[in-house]
Scaffold this motif. Structure first.
Motif, short mmCIF file in Angstrom:
data_model
loop_
_atom_site.label_atom_id
_atom_site.label_comp_id
_atom_site.label_asym_id
_atom_site.label_seq_id
_atom_site.Cartn_x
_atom_site.Cartn_y
_atom_site.Cartn_z
N SER A 129 20.31 1.20 -6.99
CA SER A 129 20.32 1.26 -5.52
C SER A 129 21.18 0.14 -4.95
O SER A 129 21.37 -0.90 -5.58
N GLU A 146 13.24 7.02 -5.49
CA GLU A 146 14.33 7.17 -4.53
C GLU A 146 15.03 5.83 -4.36
O GLU A 146 14.39 4.79 -4.35
N THR A 151 25.73 6.45 3.19
CA THR A 151 26.31 7.74 2.84
C THR A 151 27.74 7.53 2.36
O THR A 151 28.34 6.46 2.55
N GLU A 159 20.67 6.81 3.61
CA GLU A 159 19.98 7.93 3.00
C GLU A 159 19.23 7.45 1.76
O GLU A 159 19.57 6.44 1.15
N TRP A 160 18.18 8.17 1.41
CA TRP A 160 17.42 7.91 0.19
C TRP A 160 17.77 9.00 -0.81
O TRP A 160 17.63 10.18 -0.53
N VAL A 161 18.22 8.56 -1.97
CA VAL A 161 18.72 9.48 -3.00
C VAL A 161 17.78 9.43 -4.20
O VAL A 161 17.41 8.35 -4.66
N SER A 162 17.38 10.57 -4.71
CA SER A 162 16.47 10.62 -5.84
C SER A 162 17.15 10.17 -7.13
O SER A 162 18.37 10.28 -7.28
N GLY A 174 21.23 10.13 -11.31
CA GLY A 174 21.08 10.00 -9.87
C GLY A 174 21.14 8.56 -9.41
O GLY A 174 21.75 7.70 -10.05
N SER A 176 21.70 5.88 -5.82
CA SER A 176 22.64 5.82 -4.70
C SER A 176 23.95 5.12 -5.04
O SER A 176 24.95 5.34 -4.36
N LYS A 179 26.43 7.68 -6.74
CA LYS A 179 26.73 8.72 -5.75
C LYS A 179 27.75 8.22 -4.74
O LYS A 179 28.70 8.91 -4.38
N THR A 180 27.59 6.98 -4.29
CA THR A 180 28.50 6.44 -3.29
C THR A 180 29.88 6.15 -3.87
O THR A 180 30.90 6.38 -3.25
#
Length: 201
Positions: A129, A146, A151, A159-162, A174, A176, A179-180
């Motif tokens: 995270s 999460e 974003t 946002e909260w990402v699993s 998964g 954040s 993903k970012t």
């Protein structure tokens, strides 16, 4: 025989307490206070300097003659017969869980820290995270939760990402950070394994 007792504050009488800190700076304020009972019957009180986290707790490993103290997010691995920490880590631990094997699972703001009870292995996940983890759940060898992050298109929106972390294989899916950065959860970095079993210290 008990290894420790968590006290409400520093004792008003008896021998002087022992200050225990994560740094070399003097520490005189009241912190997280624990009384230790060594195998030879001796007792002493440790005054532990808190870190930057919200969580405090104490965990005994009598089969290895070790106690793990977490004071305000700062972790200290202790032997009841020694005044000095065997190991210090963390600093901003916010929560502790335990799985069916007795392994300790900690979260700070960016990653997961695991201590395996049977082997004494300490490992820390890669960064999951940007600034926050929540809703952790343990199911067998899997940890889910999460992770907070901006974003992809805006650092103002949140946002909260699993995520899922395989505790046996030490594999993250998964979160954040990946993903970012890349559009998927496959970027792994900052993972760390302590080179020696904690029970050998």
């Amino acid at each position: 025989m008990d290894q420790f007792e968590v006290l409400d504050g520093l004792p008003a009488t008896g021998p002087m307490y022992v200050p225990v800190s994560s740094s070399t700076d003097p520490f005189y304020s009241e912190g997280y206070v624990v009384r230790f009972f060594s195998k030879n019957g001796a007792e002493w009180v440790g005054n532990f300097r808190p870190g930057l986290g919200e969580f405090s707790g104490t965990f005994g490993f009598p089969e290895h003659d070790k106690v793990l103290v977490v004071a305000g997010g700062q972790a200290y691995l202790m032997s009841p017969s020694k005044y000095e920490p065997l190991l210090k880590f963390g600093g901003q631990i916010e929560e502790a869980l335990m799985n069916e094997d007795g392994d300790l699972i900690f979260r700070d703001l960016i990653r997961i820290i695991v201590i395996r009870r049977r082997t004494g292995e300490l490992w820390m996940s890669e960064r999951i995270s940007w600034d926050g983890l929540r809703n952790l759940k343990v199911a067998g060898a899997n940890l889910s939760g999460e992770a907070w992050g901006p974003t992809i298109t805006s650092r103002i929106q949140q946002e909260w990402v699993s995520f899922d972390l395989d505790l046996r294989r030490k594999k993250l899916t998964g979160g954040s950070v990946g993903k970012t950065l890349s559009g998927d959860g496959g970027i792994l970095f900052d993972a760390y394994e302590y080179p020696t079993s904690l029970w050998a210290l």
